[in-house]
Design a protein around this motif. Structure first.
Motif, PDB file in Angstrom:
ATOM      1  N   ALA A  96      -6.808  -2.234  -0.714  1.00 14.98           N
ATOM      2  CA  ALA A  96      -6.478  -1.305   0.189  1.00 14.98           C
ATOM      3  C   ALA A  96      -6.416   0.020   0.076  1.00 14.98           C
ATOM      4  N   HIS A  97      -5.867   0.281  -1.202  1.00 17.70           N
ATOM      5  CA  HIS A  97      -5.656   1.749  -1.709  1.00 17.70           C
ATOM      6  C   HIS A  97      -6.986   2.216  -2.421  1.00 17.70           C
ATOM      7  N   ASP A  98      -7.732   1.597  -2.149  1.00 19.11           N
ATOM      8  CA  ASP A  98      -9.206   2.018  -2.582  1.00 19.11           C
ATOM      9  C   ASP A  98      -9.294   2.372  -4.024  1.00 19.11           C
ATOM     10  N   PRO A  99      -9.174   1.392  -4.711  1.00  9.40           N
ATOM     11  CA  PRO A  99      -8.843   1.468  -6.371  1.00  9.40           C
ATOM     12  C   PRO A  99     -10.249   1.396  -6.943  1.00  9.40           C
ATOM     13  N   THR A 136       0.645  -1.217   0.106  1.00 10.08           N
ATOM     14  CA  THR A 136       0.118   0.158   0.010  1.00 10.08           C
ATOM     15  C   THR A 136       0.954   1.267   0.006  1.00 10.08           C
ATOM     16  N   ARG A 137       2.008   1.178   0.518  1.00  8.36           N
ATOM     17  CA  ARG A 137       2.805   2.342   0.723  1.00  8.36           C
ATOM     18  C   ARG A 137       3.547   2.667  -0.574  1.00  8.36           C
ATOM     19  N   LEU A 138       3.468   1.578  -1.603  1.00 18.55           N
ATOM     20  CA  LEU A 138       3.767   1.975  -3.006  1.00 18.55           C
ATOM     21  C   LEU A 138       2.835   3.021  -3.903  1.00 18.55           C
ATOM     22  N   HIS A 139       1.785   3.029  -3.326  1.00 15.91           N
ATOM     23  CA  HIS A 139       0.758   3.821  -3.880  1.00 15.91           C
ATOM     24  C   HIS A 139       0.950   5.436  -3.178  1.00 15.91           C
ATOM     25  N   GLY A 140       1.974   5.826  -2.529  1.00 14.66           N
ATOM     26  CA  GLY A 140       2.208   6.925  -2.217  1.00 14.66           C
ATOM     27  C   GLY A 140       1.665   7.426  -0.496  1.00 14.66           C
ATOM     28  N   TYR A 141       0.949   6.418  -0.052  1.00 13.06           N
ATOM     29  CA  TYR A 141       0.731   6.477   1.502  1.00 13.06           C
ATOM     30  C   TYR A 141       1.950   6.548   2.307  1.00 13.06           C
ATOM     31  N   ASN A 142       1.889   7.359   3.344  1.00 14.08           N
ATOM     32  CA  ASN A 142       2.860   7.392   4.463  1.00 14.08           C
ATOM     33  C   ASN A 142       2.390   6.074   5.437  1.00 14.08           C
ATOM     34  N   HIS A 143       3.571   5.629   6.259  1.00 17.72           N
ATOM     35  CA  HIS A 143       3.572   4.285   6.850  1.00 17.72           C
ATOM     36  C   HIS A 143       2.331   4.216   7.725  1.00 17.72           C
ATOM     37  N   ALA A 144       1.782   5.427   8.482  1.00 19.85           N
ATOM     38  CA  ALA A 144       0.692   5.287   9.101  1.00 19.85           C
ATOM     39  C   ALA A 144      -0.732   5.154   8.550  1.00 19.85           C
ATOM     40  N   GLU A 145      -0.752   5.885   7.373  1.00 18.00           N
ATOM     41  CA  GLU A 145      -2.042   5.861   6.434  1.00 18.00           C
ATOM     42  C   GLU A 145      -2.033   4.483   5.929  1.00 18.00           C
ATOM     43  N   ALA A 146      -1.023   4.020   5.336  1.00 18.18           N
ATOM     44  CA  ALA A 146      -0.894   2.639   4.616  1.00 18.18           C
ATOM     45  C   ALA A 146      -1.135   1.523   5.922  1.00 18.18           C
ATOM     46  N   ARG A 147      -0.678   1.904   7.233  1.00 16.12           N
ATOM     47  CA  ARG A 147      -1.251   0.671   8.046  1.00 16.12           C
ATOM     48  C   ARG A 147      -2.485   0.719   8.141  1.00 16.12           C
ATOM     49  N   HIS A 148      -3.216   2.052   8.443  1.00 16.72           N
ATOM     50  CA  HIS A 148      -4.519   1.996   8.665  1.00 16.72           C
ATOM     51  C   HIS A 148      -5.419   1.430   7.399  1.00 16.72           C
ATOM     52  N   ALA A 149      -5.132   1.844   6.198  1.00 19.05           N
ATOM     53  CA  ALA A 149      -5.729   1.243   5.062  1.00 19.05           C
ATOM     54  C   ALA A 149      -5.642  -0.202   4.929  1.00 19.05           C
ATOM     55  N   SER A 150      -4.523  -0.752   5.297  1.00 19.23           N
ATOM     56  CA  SER A 150      -4.152  -2.195   5.285  1.00 19.23           C
ATOM     57  C   SER A 150      -5.089  -2.919   6.518  1.00 19.23           C
ATOM     58  N   GLU A 151      -5.195  -2.257   7.527  1.00 18.73           N
ATOM     59  CA  GLU A 151      -6.013  -2.960   8.722  1.00 18.73           C
ATOM     60  C   GLU A 151      -7.365  -2.979   8.175  1.00 18.73           C
ATOM     61  N   ARG A 152      -8.018  -1.775   7.518  1.00 22.94           N
ATOM     62  CA  ARG A 152      -9.270  -1.735   7.202  1.00 22.94           C
ATOM     63  C   ARG A 152      -9.719  -2.860   5.960  1.00 22.94           C
TER      64      ARG A 152
END
Length: 306
Positions: A149-152, A100-116
């Motif tokens: 996770a990155h809401d595509p 998810t971080r590869l899509h430009g999210y920072n670590h906290a954003e990517a973690r939250h999106a991944s948990e969701r």
């Protein structure tokens, strides 16, 4: 319908093998099943849509962008590939977070999106489990989680139900249906026809690199006017029903199977849905069964592809 995926005259060759041959196709919001035998070109089509391959002829557009040349297009695409390519030492959560971080999210954003995303595929309780120790069904859920996770806006799922148990399949079918209802464009490639039929009535049938048919299953089946429907009905008094039904317009054959069951052959599916039950009611008969082996996705696939 605004098509999120557009192909115009697309051909793809591997040496002398023509994997896709002048394919023109539009796929819009909702769930679309991508069907065809092995070697028909389904995987090649998915790789073209996701920018992993370029066409030898024609154009591929995703949200009016070139998926091979426009990096912004990748943020709108989610792919669940058929085969696993995991970093086995990572947990499911760490793996989805890293991608998810590869899509430009920072670590906290990517973690939250991944948990969701992991929660949405039913993996919250196992998110910290190492991938190497996960069952095949769990690994499949993790693959789907990283795809969404990155809401595509566009989601491509290649054999997404492989390795899942009956409960898992039911959960993932419900998830895929929900993704399609959220105005996303979801393409599902699968060999299991009844599972596709549980997700959608819109399909693309491919054989030998060419699109054989596309659209709503029922409308496509109705176009096969040379392929009549067989309708099996349980009506209690088969002979009485048969004596009346044989006079209906559209009935081409009728067979009494036993004292309570009759099989009607007709070219009109409307007759099966409306006319035959109405006739039974007028005779005071109760319809206990009404099925057709010729009106489902499997029959359409058999006639057009197999």
């Amino acid at each position: 319908m605004n098509a999120a995926i557009e192909l115009r005259g697309v051909s793809k060759l591997f040496g002398t093998v023509r994997a896709l041959d002048e394919v023109s196709l539009e796929i819009g919001p909702g769930v679309t099943g991508l069907l065809g035998p092995n070697g028909s070109g389904k995987s090649t089509l998915m790789k073209l849509i996701t920018g992993q391959l370029t066409p030898d002829a024609g154009t591929v557009r995703v949200l009016d962008r070139n998926p091979f040349r426009d990096p912004q297009c990748m943020t709108a695409l989610g792919l669940c590939p058929e085969h696993d390519r995991f970093y086995e030492e990572l947990s499911g959560l760490d793996f989805v977070t890293a991608l998810t971080r590869l899509h430009g999210y920072n670590h906290a954003e990517a973690r939250h999106a991944s948990e969701r995303a992991l929660a949405r595929v039913g993996m919250t309780a196992f998110a910290s489990k190492p991938l190497r120790s996960m069952s095949r069904g769990m690994r499949q859920r993790v693959k789907i989680a990283q795809a969404i996770a990155h809401d595509p806006h566009v989601v491509l799922l290649d054999e997404p139900l492989t390795g899942t148990d009956p409960v898992g399949r039911a959960d993932l079918i419900a998830l895929i249906t929900a993704l399609g209802s959220e105005s996303r464009t979801v393409v599902v490639s699968s060999h299991v026809l009844h599972e596709v039929e549980a997700m959608t009535e819109d399909v693309v049938l491919i054989r030998h690199g060419r699109v054989r048919a596309e659209g709503n299953i029922r409308r496509l089946r109705a176009l096969l006017v040379d392929r009549p429907y067989r309708i099996r009905m349980g009506v209690g008094d088969a002979r009485r029903f048969a004596s009346a039904a044989i006079a209906l317009a559209g009935v081409s054959a009728l067979t009494v199977l036993d004292g309570a069951t009759v099989e009607v052959t007709t070219s009109s599916f409307d007759l099966a849905c409306d006319g035959l039950p109405a006739l039974a009611r007028s005779l005071g008969l109760v319809v206990g069964e009404l099925v057709s082996p010729d009106a489902d996705l499997e029959s359409l696939y058999r006639y057009l592809v197999a």
